[in-house]
Every structure is written in C-alpha cells, then in structure tokens.
Design an enzyme around this catalytic site. Structure first.
Site, PDB file in Angstrom:
ATOM      1  N   ALA A  66       0.833  -1.282  -0.060  1.00 58.94           N
ATOM      2  CA  ALA A  66      -0.154  -0.014   0.069  1.00 58.94           C
ATOM      3  C   ALA A  66       1.062   1.294   0.013  1.00 58.94           C
ATOM      4  O   ALA A  66       2.020   1.440   0.552  1.00 58.94           O
ATOM      5  CB  ALA A  66      -0.911  -0.155   1.235  1.00 58.94           C
ATOM      6  N   GLY A 112       0.003  -5.221   0.567  1.00 59.95           N
ATOM      7  CA  GLY A 112      -1.243  -5.180  -0.101  1.00 59.95           C
ATOM      8  C   GLY A 112      -1.081  -5.747  -1.383  1.00 59.95           C
ATOM      9  O   GLY A 112      -2.094  -6.080  -2.160  1.00 59.95           O
ATOM     10  N   GLU A 115      -1.606  -9.407  -0.796  1.00 61.05           N
ATOM     11  CA  GLU A 115      -3.022  -9.335  -0.489  1.00 61.05           C
ATOM     12  C   GLU A 115      -3.710  -9.464  -1.865  1.00 61.05           C
ATOM     13  O   GLU A 115      -4.704 -10.218  -2.169  1.00 61.05           O
ATOM     14  CB  GLU A 115      -3.539  -8.407   0.418  1.00 61.05           C
ATOM     15  CG  GLU A 115      -3.111  -8.813   1.699  1.00 61.05           C
ATOM     16  CD  GLU A 115      -3.480  -7.522   2.974  1.00 61.05           C
ATOM     17  OE1 GLU A 115      -3.961  -7.679   3.876  1.00 61.05           O
ATOM     18  OE2 GLU A 115      -2.994  -6.434   2.563  1.00 61.05           O
ATOM     19  N   GLU A 135       3.715  -5.949   7.406  1.00 66.02           N
ATOM     20  CA  GLU A 135       2.977  -4.845   8.162  1.00 66.02           C
ATOM     21  C   GLU A 135       3.248  -4.567   9.465  1.00 66.02           C
ATOM     22  O   GLU A 135       3.493  -3.533  10.013  1.00 66.02           O
ATOM     23  CB  GLU A 135       1.556  -4.851   8.039  1.00 66.02           C
ATOM     24  CG  GLU A 135       1.066  -4.919   6.662  1.00 66.02           C
ATOM     25  CD  GLU A 135       0.940  -5.866   5.767  1.00 66.02           C
ATOM     26  OE1 GLU A 135       0.389  -5.992   4.775  1.00 66.02           O
ATOM     27  OE2 GLU A 135       1.628  -6.974   6.002  1.00 66.02           O
TER      28      GLU A 135
END
Length: 260
Positions: A66, A112, A115, A135
């Site tokens: 992200a 992300g 993911e 993370e």
C-alpha cells in the site's frame, strides 16, 4: 476507459490489467484502488470478457504494498474504514468474481500487493518474485484480507510465521507452501498466465462461476459449502452449456459453450 494508474488491454476474451506506477513500485494508493474497482466491475459486466490477468508494470514489482504515505495521520476510525472499503471494493470483488482472475506476479509482492495476488483465483509467479506481509514492521497487521487468505492458502502455522516475522519468501518457497500455483522465468510469465487463462476459458462459463462460488463457500462463515456445491451442481443441469457438454462428450467432439 482511460485510467491514470492502470493500463488495460483486451485480447480475445482476456482483459489485461497492469498496475502502472512503476516509479512507486506499483504501490496501491487510494486512486489505484478506486480504478481497480472500476476496471474489474466493468470487466465482470462485459460479456466479451471471459477472464482477467492482473500484473504490475516493470520487472521490479507486482505491487510493493500500500502507499504508506496515505496512512500518516489516520486515526482508528479512519484505519478501519481503509480496511473495510479496500476489502469490499477491490479484494472481495476479485475473490467473488464469477470470471477467473489470475495474478501474474513479477518481482516484489508485499503487503497489499500480496493481498491483491491472494484475492485472485490463481497466482503465477516469476522466478525472481519475493512475497511477504511486512505490516508488523510498521506497527500494523495486514488489513486487506491477508491474515485470512494466507491462512487458507498455506495453513495457520506458516501464515503466522510469515506475518509475525515479516520475512519474505522466494517464488520457489511460495510454490512449495501452496501460495502460488506455478513459477516460471520472468520472460515467460505473461505467456504462462495467458496459457492457463485460455485453457480455463475453453470450459463452460457458467460452470466456472459455479465452481468459484462453491470453492469460496468453504471459507465463508455460516455457509455450508457442501450445500452450496449441491445447489450449484443441480443448477448446472438447467443450462444449455450442460446439454452441449454432454452431447459433445457422447459424440466425441469439442463442445461449443455459449455461457447460457
């Protein structure tokens, strides 16, 4: 439709979506997530699109995570909204698509980015790919379904190891653990993804969607996956594709499926 952070191209029945922020290692900022929602929603509704391949621009990264700069100054309520909107609008949208979506993972797939790949139905990795959920090094946990989908793919112990250590795994390690379906040289990545997508699209479209729904039911709380399978199996008998498939089998010819 033109996008700022995505490149889209359709060849035959395959839509290619390339996340095009190479200078940022294709990090998922808010606008990119919004564009992914629009592109995938449009593809699902477009009858000329049978399947989707998602990849990242350049050779360094599929998606390196992200865009952390957007997290600065966000409070608890805002963080909850980021995760909920992202999961609903992009990651669950992909996972629940009745059209097959394949991730062609080139280079880094972190946070992300991993993911996003895990939300896809199948993952093909280049041999230089590295994957992880880092993370906890930021005082966070995965927020786009990572804790759930990684556990489903590799099991609880390996998922906890990857999440708690924040260590990356190589493409071969990902293959051994079931995180990816295949590993190929980087120069062959898109060709392998195309080959698999084309094979899938030679099958009956309504049956493909029914199979995806049935497999997804296995991981859905409060849903009996066996009952879902029974219902979907029965509904296939009402389709023209089923009749075509049986007739083609009995007459030893290739079926011509129409998605009806």
């Amino acid at each position: 439709m033109a996008y700022e952070n995505l490149l889209t191209e359709q060849k035959d029945r395959i839509l290619y979506i390339t996340i095009n922020r190479e200078s940022k290692l294709n990090a998922l900022n808010r606008q990119t997530l919004q564009e992914l929602n629009k592109a995938i929603t449009a593809a699902i509704a477009d009858q000329s699109v049978g399947g989707i391949i998602i990849t990242g621009a350049g050779n360094k990264a599929f998606v390196a995570g992200a865009d952390i700069a957007e997290f600065a100054g966000v409070d608890q309520q805002g963080g909850t909204a980021i995760a909920r909107e992202g999961q609903s609008n992009v990651f669950d949208l992909i996972a629940n698509s009745g059209k097959p979506i394949i991730a062609a993972v080139n280079g880094f797939a972190l946070g992300g980015g991993l993911e996003l790949a895990m939300a896809c139905h199948i993952r093909i990795a280049s041999d230089n790919a590295k994957m992880g959920l880092p993370e906890v090094t930021l005082g966070l946990i995965p927020g786009y379904g990572g804790t759930q989908r990684l556990t489903q793919l590799v099991g609880r112990g390996k998922a906890l190891e990857m999440i708690l250590t924040a260590d990356m795994v190589t493409a071969e390690q990902a293959l051994q653990s079931g995180l990816v379906n295949a590993v190929v040289p980087q120069t062959e990545l898109l060709a392998k993804a195309e080959e698999m997508t084309a094979k899938i699209l030679s099958r009956a479209p309504l049956a493909l969607a029914a199979a995806i729904r049935s497999v997804n039911a296995a991981a859905t709380d409060g849903v009996n996956g066996f009952e879902t399978e029974i219902t979907e199996f029965g509904q296939c008998f009402s389709t023209a594709d089923f009749k075509e498939g049986v007739d083609a089998f009995l007459n030893k010819r290739k079926p011509l499926f129409t998605g009806k």
